[in-house]
Design an enzyme around this catalytic site. Sequence first.
Site, PDB file in Angstrom:
ATOM      1  N   ASP A  51     -25.540  17.986 -21.518  1.00 36.05           N
ATOM      2  CA  ASP A  51     -26.031  17.857 -20.163  1.00 36.05           C
ATOM      3  C   ASP A  51     -26.414  16.375 -19.966  1.00 36.05           C
ATOM      4  O   ASP A  51     -26.524  15.646 -20.968  1.00 36.05           O
ATOM      5  CB  ASP A  51     -27.253  18.781 -20.035  1.00 36.05           C
ATOM      6  CG  ASP A  51     -27.980  18.628 -18.741  1.00 36.05           C
ATOM      7  OD1 ASP A  51     -27.327  18.425 -17.716  1.00 36.05           O
ATOM      8  OD2 ASP A  51     -29.225  18.724 -18.756  1.00 36.05           O
ATOM      9  N   PHE A  52     -26.602  15.918 -18.735  1.00 40.73           N
ATOM     10  CA  PHE A  52     -26.955  14.497 -18.545  1.00 40.73           C
ATOM     11  C   PHE A  52     -28.463  14.280 -18.340  1.00 40.73           C
ATOM     12  O   PHE A  52     -29.154  13.796 -19.234  1.00 40.73           O
ATOM     13  CB  PHE A  52     -26.156  13.899 -17.371  1.00 40.73           C
ATOM     14  CG  PHE A  52     -26.546  12.470 -17.092  1.00 40.73           C
ATOM     15  CD1 PHE A  52     -26.235  11.457 -17.991  1.00 40.73           C
ATOM     16  CD2 PHE A  52     -27.270  12.140 -15.952  1.00 40.73           C
ATOM     17  CE1 PHE A  52     -26.638  10.140 -17.775  1.00 40.73           C
ATOM     18  CE2 PHE A  52     -27.671  10.819 -15.715  1.00 40.73           C
ATOM     19  CZ  PHE A  52     -27.348   9.828 -16.629  1.00 40.73           C
ATOM     20  N   ASP A  53     -28.971  14.694 -17.153  1.00 37.19           N
ATOM     21  CA  ASP A  53     -30.375  14.374 -16.830  1.00 37.19           C
ATOM     22  C   ASP A  53     -31.338  15.103 -17.756  1.00 37.19           C
ATOM     23  O   ASP A  53     -31.242  16.317 -17.952  1.00 37.19           O
ATOM     24  CB  ASP A  53     -30.679  14.781 -15.377  1.00 37.19           C
ATOM     25  CG  ASP A  53     -29.943  13.899 -14.395  1.00 37.19           C
ATOM     26  OD1 ASP A  53     -30.401  12.781 -14.148  1.00 37.19           O
ATOM     27  OD2 ASP A  53     -28.882  14.322 -13.895  1.00 37.19           O
ATOM     28  N   ASP A  75     -31.505  20.826 -21.120  1.00 38.72           N
ATOM     29  CA  ASP A  75     -32.960  20.847 -20.904  1.00 38.72           C
ATOM     30  C   ASP A  75     -33.375  21.713 -19.728  1.00 38.72           C
ATOM     31  O   ASP A  75     -34.566  21.865 -19.472  1.00 38.72           O
ATOM     32  CB  ASP A  75     -33.477  19.427 -20.630  1.00 38.72           C
ATOM     33  CG  ASP A  75     -33.039  18.932 -19.255  1.00 38.72           C
ATOM     34  OD1 ASP A  75     -31.854  19.156 -18.888  1.00 38.72           O
ATOM     35  OD2 ASP A  75     -33.865  18.355 -18.539  1.00 38.72           O
TER      36      ASP A  75
HETATM   37  O1  LIG Z   1     -27.020  19.029 -15.064  1.00 38.30           O
HETATM   38  P1  LIG Z   1     -27.819  17.767 -15.076  1.00 38.30           P
HETATM   39  O2  LIG Z   1     -27.006  16.567 -15.420  1.00 38.30           O
HETATM   40  O3  LIG Z   1     -29.051  17.863 -15.931  1.00 38.30           O
HETATM   41  O4  LIG Z   1     -28.354  17.596 -13.580  1.00 38.30           O
HETATM   42  C1  LIG Z   1     -29.458  18.369 -13.102  1.00 38.30           C
HETATM   43  C2  LIG Z   1     -30.061  17.653 -11.914  1.00 38.30           C
HETATM   44  O5  LIG Z   1     -30.323  16.323 -12.374  1.00 38.30           O
HETATM   45  C3  LIG Z   1     -30.822  15.394 -11.419  1.00 38.30           C
HETATM   46  O6  LIG Z   1     -32.151  15.758 -11.075  1.00 38.30           O
HETATM   47  C4  LIG Z   1     -33.035  15.698 -12.175  1.00 38.30           C
HETATM   48  O7  LIG Z   1     -33.106  14.344 -12.670  1.00 38.30           O
HETATM   49  C5  LIG Z   1     -33.619  13.396 -11.698  1.00 38.30           C
HETATM   50  C6  LIG Z   1     -33.504  12.003 -12.330  1.00 38.30           C
HETATM   51  O8  LIG Z   1     -34.181  11.937 -13.557  1.00 38.30           O
HETATM   52  C7  LIG Z   1     -35.048  13.781 -11.322  1.00 38.30           C
HETATM   53  O9  LIG Z   1     -35.563  12.885 -10.336  1.00 38.30           O
HETATM   54  C8  LIG Z   1     -35.064  15.226 -10.771  1.00 38.30           C
HETATM   55  O10 LIG Z   1     -36.400  15.638 -10.543  1.00 38.30           O
HETATM   56  C9  LIG Z   1     -34.410  16.193 -11.753  1.00 38.30           C
HETATM   57  O11 LIG Z   1     -34.288  17.493 -11.193  1.00 38.30           O
HETATM   58  C10 LIG Z   1     -29.919  15.330 -10.228  1.00 38.30           C
HETATM   59  O12 LIG Z   1     -30.471  14.464  -9.267  1.00 38.30           O
HETATM   60  C11 LIG Z   1     -29.636  16.688  -9.641  1.00 38.30           C
HETATM   61  O13 LIG Z   1     -28.658  16.599  -8.633  1.00 38.30           O
HETATM   62  C12 LIG Z   1     -29.107  17.612 -10.731  1.00 38.30           C
HETATM   63  O14 LIG Z   1     -28.950  18.924 -10.200  1.00 38.30           O
END
Ligand SMILES: O=P(O)(O)OC[C@H]1O[C@H](O[C@H]2O[C@H](CO)[C@@H](O)[C@H](O)[C@H]2O)[C@H](O)[C@@H](O)[C@@H]1O
Length: 268
Positions: free
Chosen positions: A32-34, A206
């Site tokens: 996963d990324f974020d 995560d």
């Molecule tokens: O599937 P992922 O790569 O984990 O993406 C999930 C969401 O990630 C991002 O939001 C999350 O990270 C942001 C930056 O750190 C943070 O500000 C936010 O509160 C988190 O939910 C992304 O912006 C979303 O579009 C994704 O769904």
Amino acid sequence: MAETARPTHPLTTDEAWAFTAERASATTFFFDFDGVLSPVTEDPDASQPVPEVLGVLERLAESVARVAIVSARPVSFLRSRFETLGNVDLHGLYGLEVWHDGQVVTEPAALDFVPTMADLADSARAELPAEILVEYKRLSVALHYRTAPDHARTVERWAHEQAERLGLRIQHGRMVVELKPPVDQDKGMVITEGVRNAGCAWYFGDDMSDVKAFDALRAREAVDPAFFGMAVAVANPETGAEVSSAADLTLESPQAVATFLTEGLRRF
Ligand SMILES: O=P(O)(O)OC[C@H]1O[C@H](O[C@H]2O[C@H](CO)[C@@H](O)[C@H](O)[C@H]2O)[C@H](O)[C@@H](O)[C@@H]1O
């Protein structure tokens, strides 16, 4: 060299790496990324992978059959963070997009929803409190309340009303509610397809959407006793124990993921 007997869950990290190194040519690593490769930031546009990640993924991709990032971000965003890594596959928007042969390939059933999502993003900006960050992702819209947690219920209610009105689906995440097209595609489906011919796979996640990916590893193990799947959670205060309790192992942070992989790569 005789193969290590297949470990059962839970197993030690050492056993998992030893088992994986023996099957490197049949192993895929999914990330996963974020929150996994990048620390959480208040502004989604500002998030970057931790500095060591690019080098570690590059070396990992040279050591195993395949490395892939499976994210809720669009492929265009992932490309902007990983464009130097030609040997890492990119699945965006929960698998609705994939980077293939130098271009973004989009799930055709989702394309009909591009105008709906553009209108929805405009409505969200006009109708939700100004502190809510509206992230338009072409095939989905994410409504972020990280900087305004008191508005969480307002955002939830609005998102559910819109989902009902437009026939969309809701995906909850870390301080975010996302509206998606009613198309059957999620991270679990990406992993199910991705491990079809694999002998071993690891998934690092995560968030709630990552539990489906963990489940896909378990499902594959259930039908193929020779397959070994390793589900790794990255700890965070927002999903509590829900993700960790579904995993084999929990790491503390994206930085810890980079360190863990660096150490693991010494086995190959
Ligand atoms: O599937 P992922 O790569 O984990 O993406 C999930 C969401 O990630 C991002 O939001 C999350 O990270 C942001 C930056 O750190 C943070 O500000 C936010 O509160 C988190 O939910 C992304 O912006 C979303 O579009 C994704 O769904």
